[in-house]
Design a protein around this motif. Sequence first.
Motif, mmCIF file in Angstrom:
data_model
loop_
_atom_site.group_PDB
_atom_site.id
_atom_site.type_symbol
_atom_site.label_atom_id
_atom_site.label_comp_id
_atom_site.label_asym_id
_atom_site.label_seq_id
_atom_site.Cartn_x
_atom_site.Cartn_y
_atom_site.Cartn_z
ATOM 1 N N ALA A 111 -106.190 42.414 20.371
ATOM 2 C CA ALA A 111 -104.771 42.259 20.246
ATOM 3 C C ALA A 111 -104.312 40.563 20.374
ATOM 4 C CB ALA A 111 -104.117 42.891 21.125
ATOM 5 N N ASN A 112 -104.634 39.950 20.971
ATOM 6 C CA ASN A 112 -104.262 38.521 21.322
ATOM 7 C C ASN A 112 -104.706 37.694 19.944
ATOM 8 O OD1 ASN A 112 -102.588 37.576 23.914
ATOM 9 N ND2 ASN A 112 -104.523 38.746 24.722
ATOM 10 N N VAL A 113 -105.651 38.183 19.657
ATOM 11 C CA VAL A 113 -106.428 36.961 18.439
ATOM 12 C C VAL A 113 -105.809 37.267 16.865
ATOM 13 C CG1 VAL A 113 -108.585 36.905 17.173
ATOM 14 C CG2 VAL A 113 -108.912 36.729 19.230
ATOM 15 N N ILE A 114 -105.242 38.613 16.591
ATOM 16 C CA ILE A 114 -104.703 39.555 15.795
ATOM 17 C C ILE A 114 -103.668 38.638 16.026
ATOM 18 C CG2 ILE A 114 -103.898 41.284 14.548
ATOM 19 C CD1 ILE A 114 -106.505 42.850 15.085
ATOM 20 N N VAL A 115 -102.869 38.548 16.992
ATOM 21 C CA VAL A 115 -101.112 38.397 17.172
ATOM 22 C C VAL A 115 -101.218 36.775 16.848
ATOM 23 C CG1 VAL A 115 -98.895 38.173 18.839
ATOM 24 C CG2 VAL A 115 -100.807 40.457 18.081
ATOM 25 N N MET A 116 -102.282 36.008 17.687
ATOM 26 C CA MET A 116 -102.131 34.795 17.701
ATOM 27 C C MET A 116 -101.875 34.053 15.483
ATOM 28 S SD MET A 116 -102.395 32.503 19.787
ATOM 29 C CE MET A 116 -103.559 31.672 19.521
ATOM 30 N N ALA A 117 -102.538 35.042 14.910
ATOM 31 C CA ALA A 117 -103.145 34.382 13.257
ATOM 32 C C ALA A 117 -101.212 35.248 12.794
ATOM 33 C CB ALA A 117 -103.709 35.864 13.148
ATOM 34 N N SER A 118 -100.676 35.860 13.544
ATOM 35 C CA SER A 118 -99.501 36.529 12.604
ATOM 36 C C SER A 118 -98.357 35.155 13.129
ATOM 37 C CB SER A 118 -98.698 37.539 13.170
ATOM 38 O OG SER A 118 -97.728 37.965 13.070
ATOM 39 N N LEU A 119 -98.450 35.192 14.284
ATOM 40 C CA LEU A 119 -97.258 34.166 14.807
ATOM 41 C C LEU A 119 -97.764 32.632 14.327
ATOM 42 C CD1 LEU A 119 -97.651 34.957 19.704
ATOM 43 C CD2 LEU A 119 -96.009 35.730 17.444
ATOM 44 N N ALA A 120 -98.492 32.385 14.377
ATOM 45 C CA ALA A 120 -99.018 30.949 13.633
ATOM 46 C C ALA A 120 -98.395 30.969 12.094
ATOM 47 C CB ALA A 120 -100.373 30.721 14.080
ATOM 48 N N GLU A 121 -98.733 31.819 11.888
ATOM 49 C CA GLU A 121 -98.023 32.058 10.235
ATOM 50 C C GLU A 121 -96.948 32.284 10.745
ATOM 51 O OE1 GLU A 121 -99.634 34.273 6.192
ATOM 52 O OE2 GLU A 121 -98.973 35.824 7.414
ATOM 53 N N ILE A 122 -95.958 33.398 10.598
ATOM 54 C CA ILE A 122 -94.706 32.860 11.271
ATOM 55 C C ILE A 122 -93.541 31.340 11.589
ATOM 56 C CG2 ILE A 122 -92.498 33.610 12.601
ATOM 57 C CD1 ILE A 122 -93.726 35.532 10.526
ATOM 58 N N ALA A 123 -94.895 30.929 12.776
ATOM 59 C CA ALA A 123 -94.173 29.799 12.884
ATOM 60 C C ALA A 123 -94.291 28.624 11.452
ATOM 61 C CB ALA A 123 -95.061 28.967 14.432
ATOM 62 N N GLY A 124 -95.451 28.556 10.589
ATOM 63 C CA GLY A 124 -94.418 27.611 9.610
ATOM 64 C C GLY A 124 -94.249 28.021 8.699
ATOM 65 N N VAL A 125 -94.222 29.636 8.690
ATOM 66 C CA VAL A 125 -92.832 30.027 7.452
ATOM 67 C C VAL A 125 -91.272 29.576 7.655
ATOM 68 C CG1 VAL A 125 -91.395 31.548 6.545
ATOM 69 C CG2 VAL A 125 -94.413 31.698 6.513
ATOM 70 N N TYR A 126 -91.364 29.784 9.146
ATOM 71 C CA TYR A 126 -89.867 29.033 9.964
ATOM 72 C C TYR A 126 -90.171 28.316 10.240
ATOM 73 C CZ TYR A 126 -87.990 33.234 11.087
ATOM 74 O OH TYR A 126 -87.294 35.285 10.301
ATOM 75 N N GLY A 127 -91.018 26.796 9.816
ATOM 76 C CA GLY A 127 -90.696 25.642 10.138
ATOM 77 C C GLY A 127 -90.210 25.062 8.621
ATOM 78 N N PHE A 128 -91.006 25.745 8.122
ATOM 79 C CA PHE A 128 -90.480 25.417 6.562
ATOM 80 C C PHE A 128 -89.133 25.021 5.915
ATOM 81 C CE2 PHE A 128 -95.258 25.657 5.613
ATOM 82 C CZ PHE A 128 -95.150 23.429 5.575
ATOM 83 N N ARG A 129 -88.875 26.554 6.250
ATOM 84 C CA ARG A 129 -87.228 27.148 6.022
ATOM 85 C C ARG A 129 -86.311 26.031 7.179
ATOM 86 N NH1 ARG A 129 -87.501 33.746 6.270
ATOM 87 N NH2 ARG A 129 -88.964 33.767 4.292
ATOM 88 N N LEU A 130 -86.814 26.037 8.454
ATOM 89 C CA LEU A 130 -85.545 26.203 9.417
ATOM 90 C C LEU A 130 -85.453 24.169 8.132
ATOM 91 C CD1 LEU A 130 -84.165 24.848 11.831
ATOM 92 C CD2 LEU A 130 -86.299 23.889 12.684
ATOM 93 N N VAL A 131 -86.313 23.331 7.698
ATOM 94 C CA VAL A 131 -86.358 21.659 7.513
ATOM 95 C C VAL A 131 -85.848 22.033 5.476
ATOM 96 C CG1 VAL A 131 -87.222 20.698 8.904
ATOM 97 C CG2 VAL A 131 -88.483 21.286 7.021
ATOM 98 N N GLY A 132 -85.526 23.299 5.004
ATOM 99 C CA GLY A 132 -85.141 23.569 3.921
ATOM 100 C C GLY A 132 -86.291 24.019 2.708
ATOM 101 N N LEU A 133 -87.581 23.532 3.084
ATOM 102 C CA LEU A 133 -88.779 23.437 2.594
ATOM 103 C C LEU A 133 -88.838 24.472 1.976
ATOM 104 C CD1 LEU A 133 -90.100 20.468 4.045
ATOM 105 C CD2 LEU A 133 -89.207 20.843 1.102
#
Length: 863
Positions: A111-133
């Motif tokens: 459960a944790n390995v799979i969710v880690m992939a999801s959380l990391a991807e979401i963090a990456g997506v929102y990081g770019f959105r936050l700075v307008g990229l």
Amino acid sequence: MSSASPLAPGSGAGAKGLKAGALGLFSSVVIGLASTAPAYSLAATLGLIVAGVGLQAPIVTMLAFVPMLLIAYAYRELNAANADCGTTFAWATRAFGPRAGWMGGWGIIVANVIVMASLAEIAGVYGFRLVGLDSLAANRLWTTVAGVVWIAVMTAVCYVGIEVSAALQRWLLCLEVAVLLLFAVTALVKVYTGNPPTAIHVSASWFNPFEVSSGRAFTSGILAAVFLYWGWDTAVTVNEETADARHTPGRAVVISTVLLLFVFGLVATSAQAFAGVGTRGIGLGNSASSGDVLSGLGGTVFGSEGAGRFLGKLLILMVLTSAAASTQTTILPMARTVFSMAAHKAVPSQFARLHRRYLTPIWSTVGMGLVSVGFLVLLTSVSRHILADSIDSVGLAIAFYYGLTGFACVWYYRRVLTRSRRDFLFKGLLPGLGGLVMLALFCYAAFDVYADPGFGATSVDLPLIGRTGGVTVFGLGALLIGVVLMPLVTREHTATLRLQRSLLPQHLPRLTAVEAASRYVPADSRSGVGGDWFDAIPLSGTRVGLVVGDVLGHGLRAAATMGRLRTSVRVLARLDLDPDDLLSQLDDVVVQTAREHGGDEALGVTCLYAVYDPVSGRCTMARAGHTPPAVVQPDGGTVSYPELPPGRALGTGGPPFQSAELHLPEGSLLALFTDGLVHAPDHDVNVGLGRLAGVLALPGRSLEELCDRVLAALLPGPVDDDAALLLVRTRRLSARQTADWELAPDPAAVGTARAATTGQLCDWGLEELGFTTELIVSELVTNAIRYASGPIHVRLIRDETLICEVSDTGHTSPHLRHAATDDEGGRGLFIIAQLTWHWGTRYTATGKTLWTEQSLPSADGTP
């Protein structure tokens, strides 16, 4: 490396070397809340719930809290008994054995390995959105790179210490919850004042689950909503680093789930009231934004100018930090679980290494971070659809190990459920219901909802089954990998337990001297099964030898050492040695064993050996570093622990052993036990001894019932260490079963002995044995007159055999040999050996005793 990162010093709760007392109740609650990633979970799940149940999304969101609360009670009760950071792994192992424990730990890892992939991807997506990229946010390569960076950063934070992790979580969570509450209040205010086009007023029907269109829709909504609450159990996985480890984490998980209920219920209601459930625009039913409803609502609720624009960006930041924080708190339970599994030898011991300064698991933390990175990179490079279905399948792993925890709680406490209403409710009923709900959700999701080929982004054509939804295939496949690996990691425990049981007495012998009953309780994991043993050994003259022992260490070597020592005790006991002499000889065996086999298991063995004589009622015992036995008087059930001379553990060197003698009236109860019985985790040895005395004092109980009651009182659940219990109730031979005479060392006494023997056999109705017994007595008395001085004692005992004993003051033992044709002597003992079933010599303080046993004639007169 070994000196810089030592292995966990122990496997028990609180003994693994983690930094104890680093967290308080507030920090534990924060970690539990942050692990659920409230902002991210709402953003990713609320649209799916609305798509399933429509306007009833708020009540479904709130009802999903119920099974989580039930399982939270299971966590609380199990943690109170065993505050092990392995949580489900440790508890399921204790309750159901190492196989179930391994699967519980594997479910957490999956459960944790799979969710880690999801959380990391979401963090990456929102990081770019936050700075307008936004262009980079849509690029698979860059979001994967950003996800890898997030995992690395959060792994580093977990690596440097639990206190740093908790401090970061406190700031992130407080800001996250504040923004969510501000979002909810602002949305509701605008619904009832600004009246946006999509707004609908809150209705009582939203909180009526019977308004849901179908049972399938309701269950689908619950499945989606359960994911909202997952993660609060992280507060328990850091239990060994929490102040008051047995109680604080349990309180934290209950508080966390209740707070989550309030936050999720309020945000779901306000978002639905503001955006509605339409399938277009900002409507929560719009499939285009179902994976992220908050980023679209933020600008609308707060506005796009001035402070509103800032708050909208802040909401996006909260989803980002929520995913990042959850990434960090997902590493914590995964690393602690693997660390505990390594300490219990369920995975390679390298994962049990600690950082000397930070007192955090090194390879468990770094290793799980690397596994998560590898999983993210692999599935992203293969197919984003496969990654999406893998993320959806995490619910199966969650339901699996949560349900297993609920059932483990019921089984763990099964012996005390009727003790009180509280025990029945919180240890049995509520966790059992939680386990059943999770089982139902697992089965429904795996074999109905997720198995539908139309569900999710992929499907697989399985042999004999046909086309099946990829979510089911990936979810069940991940768990089945654990089943495949399970025999490899549980093989040693199985072999050790099988060896241990095969070396213990399968059935206690039928004894004249005592009535006996026993119990052996193996430890619950590979690290616990070891070398406890007990035995009841028939000795000459109807006496019995009683022994319990405990070998240090665990595993196959400890069990094998136990087998060697038990065999040695039986051999030495047949020499009729006094208890102190037997322990001295056994001490030599232990030292020799340690030298030959190069292990420490043999050193430090504790042992208690006692010899009981049913003719005199005397019990002689000596101990080697072992706890004295419990003695229960037959009149009134008074329980005492006699003061025996202190004795060192075997193989440690020191003064000689000493024996003590007790007089036991007929019907006395003697309890011999190993330390594992009274050293339970929830009490010290004095409490254990008191509980044991309380059970043994119960009047009119059979030994089998007393054994069961002792285990129920002292070991209501599985144990960290082996425990052995041997109960015996003494008997006495009646005066009609024995006859003895004292003779002068005069040749004329031989005739007297023959005549007395013949007369006694006639009184017993054993005339058939008259000739052989006269010959035996004559030969033994003649030898005593010839080779010793002082009085001679002759004793006959009628038991299951006819026992003849001749005692003198000599210390020279005769030896059986074949006499040559010209020898004047040496034939008598040879003749005796042919006429008897068994014979031997035992030494006493005043000399020696030669004894023989003859089989009694059967009812038809044949011997």
